[in-house]
Design a protein around this motif. Sequence first.
Motif, PDB file in Angstrom:
ATOM      1  N   ARG A 178       0.822  -1.209   0.000  1.00 41.13           N
ATOM      2  CA  ARG A 178       0.000   0.000   0.000  1.00 41.13           C
ATOM      3  C   ARG A 178       0.858   1.262   0.000  1.00 41.13           C
ATOM      4  NH1 ARG A 178      -4.053   0.208   4.639  1.00 41.13           N
ATOM      5  NH2 ARG A 178      -4.596   2.082   3.466  1.00 41.13           N
ATOM      6  N   ALA A 179       2.100   1.145  -0.463  1.00 42.72           N
ATOM      7  CA  ALA A 179       3.004   2.295  -0.443  1.00 42.72           C
ATOM      8  C   ALA A 179       2.433   3.463  -1.255  1.00 42.72           C
ATOM      9  CB  ALA A 179       4.379   1.896  -0.971  1.00 42.72           C
ATOM     10  N   ARG A 180       1.907   3.186  -2.459  1.00 42.03           N
ATOM     11  CA  ARG A 180       1.374   4.259  -3.300  1.00 42.03           C
ATOM     12  C   ARG A 180       0.157   4.906  -2.646  1.00 42.03           C
ATOM     13  NH1 ARG A 180       0.292   2.895  -9.468  1.00 42.03           N
ATOM     14  NH2 ARG A 180       2.546   2.706  -9.308  1.00 42.03           N
ATOM     15  N   GLU A 181      -0.713   4.064  -2.087  1.00 45.08           N
ATOM     16  CA  GLU A 181      -1.892   4.629  -1.422  1.00 45.08           C
ATOM     17  C   GLU A 181      -1.486   5.504  -0.243  1.00 45.08           C
ATOM     18  OE1 GLU A 181      -4.553   1.558  -0.289  1.00 45.08           O
ATOM     19  OE2 GLU A 181      -4.473   0.549  -2.233  1.00 45.08           O
ATOM     20  N   ARG A 182      -0.482   5.066   0.505  1.00 49.21           N
ATOM     21  CA  ARG A 182      -0.048   5.851   1.660  1.00 49.21           C
ATOM     22  C   ARG A 182       0.594   7.163   1.227  1.00 49.21           C
ATOM     23  NH1 ARG A 182       2.484   1.298   2.827  1.00 49.21           N
ATOM     24  NH2 ARG A 182       4.484   2.377   2.998  1.00 49.21           N
ATOM     25  N   ALA A 183       1.347   7.140   0.097  1.00 49.66           N
ATOM     26  CA  ALA A 183       1.966   8.369  -0.399  1.00 49.66           C
ATOM     27  C   ALA A 183       0.897   9.378  -0.820  1.00 49.66           C
ATOM     28  CB  ALA A 183       2.887   8.052  -1.575  1.00 49.66           C
ATOM     29  N   GLN A 184      -0.154   8.869  -1.475  1.00 53.46           N
ATOM     30  CA  GLN A 184      -1.246   9.755  -1.876  1.00 53.46           C
ATOM     31  C   GLN A 184      -1.959  10.320  -0.645  1.00 53.46           C
ATOM     32  OE1 GLN A 184      -3.574   7.170  -4.346  1.00 53.46           O
ATOM     33  NE2 GLN A 184      -2.324   7.509  -6.172  1.00 53.46           N
ATOM     34  N   GLU A 185      -2.165   9.475   0.340  1.00 49.20           N
ATOM     35  CA  GLU A 185      -2.814   9.935   1.570  1.00 49.20           C
ATOM     36  C   GLU A 185      -1.973  11.009   2.257  1.00 49.20           C
ATOM     37  OE1 GLU A 185      -4.437   8.199   5.882  1.00 49.20           O
ATOM     38  OE2 GLU A 185      -3.484   6.861   4.424  1.00 49.20           O
ATOM     39  N   ALA A 186      -0.652  10.783   2.285  1.00 45.05           N
ATOM     40  CA  ALA A 186       0.242  11.757   2.931  1.00 45.05           C
ATOM     41  C   ALA A 186       0.201  13.103   2.203  1.00 45.05           C
ATOM     42  CB  ALA A 186       1.663  11.213   2.982  1.00 45.05           C
ATOM     43  N   ASP A 187       0.181  13.069   0.850  1.00 45.83           N
ATOM     44  CA  ASP A 187       0.128  14.323   0.086  1.00 45.83           C
ATOM     45  C   ASP A 187      -1.159  15.090   0.385  1.00 45.83           C
ATOM     46  OD1 ASP A 187       2.569  13.855  -1.046  1.00 45.83           O
ATOM     47  OD2 ASP A 187       1.784  13.028  -2.924  1.00 45.83           O
ATOM     48  N   LEU A 188      -2.277  14.379   0.446  1.00 43.06           N
ATOM     49  CA  LEU A 188      -3.540  15.045   0.741  1.00 43.06           C
ATOM     50  C   LEU A 188      -3.534  15.642   2.153  1.00 43.06           C
ATOM     51  CD1 LEU A 188      -6.082  12.491  -0.795  1.00 43.06           C
ATOM     52  CD2 LEU A 188      -5.522  14.775  -1.650  1.00 43.06           C
ATOM     53  N   LEU A 189      -2.953  14.919   3.089  1.00 42.81           N
ATOM     54  CA  LEU A 189      -2.875  15.436   4.452  1.00 42.81           C
ATOM     55  C   LEU A 189      -2.002  16.689   4.513  1.00 42.81           C
ATOM     56  CD1 LEU A 189      -2.540  12.119   6.507  1.00 42.81           C
ATOM     57  CD2 LEU A 189      -4.466  13.702   6.532  1.00 42.81           C
ATOM     58  N   ARG A 190      -0.857  16.649   3.829  1.00 39.37           N
ATOM     59  CA  ARG A 190       0.039  17.823   3.840  1.00 39.37           C
ATOM     60  C   ARG A 190      -0.665  19.037   3.232  1.00 39.37           C
ATOM     61  NH1 ARG A 190       3.797  13.872   2.150  1.00 39.37           N
ATOM     62  NH2 ARG A 190       5.290  13.355   3.803  1.00 39.37           N
ATOM     63  N   PHE A 191      -1.375  18.830   2.124  1.00 41.48           N
ATOM     64  CA  PHE A 191      -2.081  19.933   1.476  1.00 41.48           C
ATOM     65  C   PHE A 191      -3.114  20.532   2.424  1.00 41.48           C
ATOM     66  CE2 PHE A 191      -5.665  21.613  -0.920  1.00 41.48           C
ATOM     67  CZ  PHE A 191      -5.028  22.511  -1.778  1.00 41.48           C
ATOM     68  N   GLY A 192      -3.912  19.648   3.064  1.00 42.17           N
ATOM     69  CA  GLY A 192      -4.941  20.134   3.967  1.00 42.17           C
ATOM     70  C   GLY A 192      -4.356  20.860   5.163  1.00 42.17           C
ATOM     71  N   ALA A 327     -10.040  19.788  14.834  1.00 39.77           N
ATOM     72  CA  ALA A 327      -9.914  18.380  15.210  1.00 39.77           C
ATOM     73  C   ALA A 327      -9.339  17.569  14.054  1.00 39.77           C
ATOM     74  CB  ALA A 327     -11.283  17.826  15.620  1.00 39.77           C
ATOM     75  N   TRP A 328      -9.809  17.863  12.831  1.00 41.21           N
ATOM     76  CA  TRP A 328      -9.264  17.171  11.649  1.00 41.21           C
ATOM     77  C   TRP A 328      -7.772  17.438  11.520  1.00 41.21           C
ATOM     78  CZ3 TRP A 328      -6.495  18.343   7.336  1.00 41.21           C
ATOM     79  CH2 TRP A 328      -6.461  17.404   6.300  1.00 41.21           C
ATOM     80  N   ALA A 329      -7.366  18.680  11.753  1.00 42.97           N
ATOM     81  CA  ALA A 329      -5.953  19.035  11.640  1.00 42.97           C
ATOM     82  C   ALA A 329      -5.116  18.264  12.659  1.00 42.97           C
ATOM     83  CB  ALA A 329      -5.770  20.538  11.832  1.00 42.97           C
ATOM     84  N   GLU A 330      -5.643  18.105  13.880  1.00 47.24           N
ATOM     85  CA  GLU A 330      -4.901  17.379  14.914  1.00 47.24           C
ATOM     86  C   GLU A 330      -4.739  15.903  14.544  1.00 47.24           C
ATOM     87  OE1 GLU A 330      -5.147  16.481  19.738  1.00 47.24           O
ATOM     88  OE2 GLU A 330      -6.648  17.755  18.756  1.00 47.24           O
ATOM     89  N   GLU A 331      -5.849  15.294  14.094  1.00 45.62           N
ATOM     90  CA  GLU A 331      -5.791  13.890  13.693  1.00 45.62           C
ATOM     91  C   GLU A 331      -4.925  13.712  12.450  1.00 45.62           C
ATOM     92  OE1 GLU A 331      -9.808  12.769  13.140  1.00 45.62           O
ATOM     93  OE2 GLU A 331     -10.361  12.965  15.267  1.00 45.62           O
ATOM     94  N   GLY A 332      -5.037  14.645  11.517  1.00 39.44           N
ATOM     95  CA  GLY A 332      -4.246  14.556  10.285  1.00 39.44           C
ATOM     96  C   GLY A 332      -2.759  14.658  10.551  1.00 39.44           C
ATOM     97  N   ALA A 333      -2.384  15.531  11.482  1.00 36.17           N
ATOM     98  CA  ALA A 333      -0.975  15.674  11.820  1.00 36.17           C
ATOM     99  C   ALA A 333      -0.426  14.381  12.425  1.00 36.17           C
ATOM    100  CB  ALA A 333      -0.780  16.843  12.785  1.00 36.17           C
ATOM    101  N   THR A 337       2.427  11.942  10.700  1.00 35.09           N
ATOM    102  CA  THR A 337       3.629  11.495  11.399  1.00 35.09           C
ATOM    103  C   THR A 337       3.784   9.980  11.286  1.00 35.09           C
ATOM    104  OG1 THR A 337       3.451  13.318  12.969  1.00 35.09           O
ATOM    105  CG2 THR A 337       4.779  11.428  13.646  1.00 35.09           C
ATOM    106  N   GLU A 338       2.658   9.273  11.408  1.00 37.97           N
ATOM    107  CA  GLU A 338       2.685   7.816  11.284  1.00 37.97           C
ATOM    108  C   GLU A 338       3.104   7.388   9.886  1.00 37.97           C
ATOM    109  OE1 GLU A 338      -0.568   4.152  11.321  1.00 37.97           O
ATOM    110  OE2 GLU A 338      -0.989   5.985  12.443  1.00 37.97           O
ATOM    111  N   LEU A 339       2.530   8.045   8.872  1.00 34.72           N
ATOM    112  CA  LEU A 339       2.867   7.702   7.488  1.00 34.72           C
ATOM    113  C   LEU A 339       4.312   8.029   7.165  1.00 34.72           C
ATOM    114  CD1 LEU A 339      -0.389   8.931   5.706  1.00 34.72           C
ATOM    115  CD2 LEU A 339       0.307   6.570   6.089  1.00 34.72           C
ATOM    116  N   ASP A 340       4.782   9.168   7.657  1.00 28.46           N
ATOM    117  CA  ASP A 340       6.165   9.553   7.378  1.00 28.46           C
ATOM    118  C   ASP A 340       7.150   8.601   8.037  1.00 28.46           C
ATOM    119  OD1 ASP A 340       5.392  11.659   5.824  1.00 28.46           O
ATOM    120  OD2 ASP A 340       5.537  13.162   7.411  1.00 28.46           O
ATOM    121  N   GLY A 341       6.672   7.918   9.116  1.00 24.17           N
ATOM    122  CA  GLY A 341       7.564   6.979   9.801  1.00 24.17           C
ATOM    123  C   GLY A 341       7.522   5.581   9.222  1.00 24.17           C
TER     124      GLY A 341
END
Length: 572
Positions: A178-192, A327-333, A337-341
């Motif tokens: 799921r590396a590609r899916e996680r990378a896409q998720e991380a990009d969306l989180l960073r943008f938000g 709250a979304w920002a807190e959970e997203g952050a 962090t989890e995805l980046d690790g």
Amino acid sequence: MRIRSLGVIDDAVVELSPGFTAVTGETGAGKTMVVTSLGLLLGGRADPALVRIGSPSAVVEGRVSVPPGAAAAVRAEEAGAELDDGALLISRTISAEGRSRAHLGGRSVPVGVLAELADELVAVHGQTDQQGLLKPARQRGALDRYAGDAVAVPLARYGDAYRRLRAVTAQLEELTTRARERAQEADLLRFGLTEIEAVEPRPGEDAELAAEAELLGHAEALASAAALAHGALAGNPEDPEVLDATTLVAGAQRALDAVRAHDPALAALADRMGEISILLADVATELAGYADNLDADPRRLAAVEERRAALTALTRKYGTDVAAVLAWAEEGAARLTELDGDDDRIGELTAERDALRAELSGLAQALTDARTEAAARFADAVTAELASLAMPHARVSFAIRQTEDPEGVEVGGRTVAYGPAGADEVELLLAPHPGAPPRPIAKGASGGELSRVMLAVEVVFAGTDPVPTYLFDEVDAGVGGKAAVEIGRRLAKLARTAQVVVVTHLPQVAAFADRQLLVEKTSDGSVTRSGVTVLEGEDRVRELSRMLAGQEDSETARAHAEELLATARADA
């Protein structure tokens, strides 16, 4: 056991000895129903054809002694059953329509619960019931128990490492696939998070701005209303002839003050008029201040609306209000962090996986060595037993093999497949006579030979991990004479450490029993309560005579029967 309306049995009670019980009787008398009844008590398949013709249902009830703390007792208590003075009361009912009910220790339970207890309570060996023992996995389990701690200790460590390796491998697969899916998720989180950070919303800010916008949007109307109200209360300097509320109330108060000395009631009203006058003055002052402080700057209104638009853009994407956005920002952050690790985690898991595989290789090798050593001892002991069971030239051996697998673990210099019990495939082989190649016992033995092999296995195995009860059916098929005597002797030996129940046609076997039960039909073809009797003394000699010669009163048969009993007693 009490058996009612099962096959040819109308109503009978079967009392088994704690040691060796032999069940005898004419062919077709219903001896097999004893085996069938025990099977039903232990979760066997309920066949409506077993119900006696004319009866609505068949019932089997049993009382089974279970040591406190035994696995069977623990499982029964988990199912809600209660032990009655160290015994379990088991009941099984089969209706003629095919429905089946089970009760355990006074509680209704699924039939599967009885089946779970079966492995802990009874080992069944018959022409059809012993098929489970022909499976290599069961044979490996028997060998492992025979080997004792030599296998049990490394197997426990192997099991722990195997389960951990499966968990680590599953995590690795999930992370890598799921590396590609996680990378896409991380990009969306960073943008938000970047978008929210740029706006910097404050808790409750949306409600505050909504109130301010409402105020600024109606500033002129509010100021006009405040000015009119102030004029009505305090007067209008530009039109001094218009009477205001303050002047009118003051006049009313003066009028009352002039006469208050004459009437206490009017004095009280005059005081209240004074309070009204003070209240009117306060309100007039606040209205004047309100109008002065009201900000009607259109630039401020524009700034407020612009800020509200920015917050609305966030709530449209990330939550229903500013609180939800934060709250979304807190959970997203936290998720980011989890995805980046994950990359670091992949490295850690890979190292752990390799270490676990190396550990499994060593433990699998230890299991193979221990099983190989135990297999030789076990096979020699079983072979020795077979020599006394009319199979003097039979030779038992174990085949311990591994299957090549490039994804497996290294054992003996080869990469082989592995599972929860190690890398070994264990199979019991039989060479029935010299020159015959060893073959799996399922293919290398006839039905009677197979029962004797299993008897030999159980006799050897009994000293290491005995099952409380053994049931043998057809163990004497195809043998007689001295071999039959030896079968009886071996069954008696097994009965020293466990309960043994044998359905037999051989007097040489029955003579070794601690208790002999005779199953016989009545004239109408049924077996009643009195149709299952315990044979003692002269009655037992008569039954053994019948089994020997078909004649209860034959003097030769009687002499032989008494000789068999004497031989059995001498071996006891």
